[in-house]
Enzyme design. Structure first.
Site, mmCIF file in Angstrom:
data_model
loop_
_atom_site.group_PDB
_atom_site.id
_atom_site.type_symbol
_atom_site.label_atom_id
_atom_site.label_comp_id
_atom_site.label_asym_id
_atom_site.label_seq_id
_atom_site.Cartn_x
_atom_site.Cartn_y
_atom_site.Cartn_z
ATOM 1 N N ARG A 400 -3.692 26.772 26.033
ATOM 2 C CA ARG A 400 -4.670 27.278 27.005
ATOM 3 C C ARG A 400 -4.558 28.790 27.147
ATOM 4 N NH1 ARG A 400 -6.214 28.608 32.245
ATOM 5 N NH2 ARG A 400 -8.184 27.631 32.882
ATOM 6 N N CYS A 401 -3.333 29.297 27.205
ATOM 7 C CA CYS A 401 -3.141 30.747 27.314
ATOM 8 C C CYS A 401 -3.778 31.492 26.146
ATOM 9 C CB CYS A 401 -1.652 31.086 27.348
ATOM 10 S SG CYS A 401 -0.786 30.637 28.860
#
EC number: 3.5.3.6
Length: 411
Positions: A400-401
């Site tokens: 996600r990052c």
């Protein structure tokens, strides 16, 4: 998505159609042990392997029919005229904390001499070593040039850029162009500014801005989650201030992006829990990953907007019940990172076991190294796309990052 609304993100789990990534580049090779803390790293990734891992991540997304955009390409395409290009260079230099007048002049000449826009963008990302500059005559050196001779960089690199989630966040049809926690990362938001101002598709006022990088309080994209077309979640964390959240929410509500409520999560303020998405992500209509260590100290506030005022209520009771009520589902399953084992939970959260990227309901990209968490997710019926991340994870971020959705299907 239409020509008028090139950004469309109204959930964390709708089928992902378009996503922004940044392949790690020469900025990683400008990390040094003596200056890791300054640049927000704990270790130095091996660039060649990090690039292979990132390439495999990008290909896994393409294999699922997702269009992958590159940050450096969009930024380069935004420098469409000599005037815009020169303005970008001057703004980059003004924010680079260059200590000597003669040094700044030499760097400007170096950057102006780069003819290819993509090469220029990549150079600004990599930083500038003092050894790359011509020797400055003693007669032209200022006091700063003379006394700061040991630090090797004239401009610091931006090694965190492959975490594209944080400098700006897509919310509905708008973008939060963030003011980041550290000076090291705040420079990254300059690329977003030029993309959403000058890019032929994303610029020209086509994307509403709900936060501005020139604000004085800080917010980062890892603390901004879109739970549904009605509900946002935001984290009050090491990297995001409550004051920033209030500014963001007023702008979102005033611009009528469609959201009706925000859940603000206040949790431990430290590096291992730096963002909400390092401890809490949505993986299906009724399922979330969560790090068990935050559950006891977590405080949640519901925020609505009426009569041009924010109305804030602290929520009491069970988190799963609160989420179920706000998402309109019968029950929510909170899936603990590492299960019930304290050691496994700590290890796998540190290696971003909770930081998952959902590309469709119940279809999740994860690091393969978090075997206990992954087995639990699979036992819950989730389909996992496992990627290698032994080098990427050294920057303390997961799938996600490393991704910023630009378009998702509605759910």
């Amino acid at each position: 998505m239409t020509a008028q609304t090139p950004i469309h993100v109204y959930s964390e789990i709708g089928k992902l159609k378009k996503v922004l990534l940044h392949r790690p580049g020469k900025e990683i090779e400008n990390l040094m042990p003596d200056y890791l803390e300054r640049l927000l790293f704990d270790d130095i990734p091996f660039l060649e392997d990090a690039q292979k891992e990132h390439d495999a991540f990008a290909q896994a997304l393409r294999d699922e029919g997702i269009e992958v955009l590159d940050l450096e390409t969009l930024a380069a395409e935004s420098l469409g005229t000599p005037e815009i290009r020169e303005a970008f260079i001057d703004e980059y230099l003004s924010e680079a904390n260059i200590r000597g007048r003669a040094t700044k002049k030499a760097i400007r000449e170096l950057l102006m001499a780069i003819e290819d826009n993509q090469e220029l963008i990549e150079k600004t990302m990599a930083g500038v070593q003092k050894s790359e500059l011509p020797e400055i005559p003693a007669s032209e050196k200022g006091l700063t040039d003379l006394v700061e001779s040991n630090y090797p960089f004239a401009i610091d690199p931006m090694p965190n850029l492959y975490f594209t989630r944080d400098p700006f966040a897509t919310i509905g049809t708008g973008v939060s162009l963030n003011h980041m926690f550290s000076e090291t990362r705040n420079r990254e938001t300059l690329y977003g500014k030029y993309i959403f101002t000058h890019h032929p598709i994303y610029g020209g006022g086509k994307v509403p801005m709900v936060y501005d990088r020139n604000e004085t309080t800080r917010i980062e994209g890892g603390d901004e989650l879109v739970l549904s077309k009605d509900v946002l979640a935001v984290g009050i964390s090491q990297r995001t201030d409550a004051a920033s959240i209030e500014k963001l929410l007023v702008n979102i509500f005033k611009q009528n992006l469609g959201f009706k409520k925000v859940l603000a999560f206040e949790f431990a303020n430290n590096r291992k829990f730096m963002h909400l998405d390092t401890v809490f992500t949505m993986v299906d209509y009724d399922k979330f990953t969560i790090h068990p260590e935050i559950e006891g100290d977590l405080r949640v506030y519901s925020v609505t907007y009426d009569n041009e005022e924010l109305h804030i209520v602290e929520e009491k009771g069970d988190l799963a019940e609160l989420l179920a009520a706000n998402l309109g589902v019968e029950k929510v399953d909170l899936i603990r990172c590492g299960g019930d084992n304290l050691v496994a939970a700590g290890r796998e959260q540190w290696n971003d076991g909770s930081n998952t990227l959902t590309i469709a309901p119940g279809v999740v990209v994860v690091y393969n190294r978090n075997t206990i968490t992954n087995a639990i997710l699979e036992s819950k019926g989730l389909k996992l796309i496992k990627i290698h991340g032994s080098e990427l994870v050294r920057g303390r971020g997961g799938p996600r990052c490393m991704s910023m959705p630009f378009e998702r299907e509605d759910i």
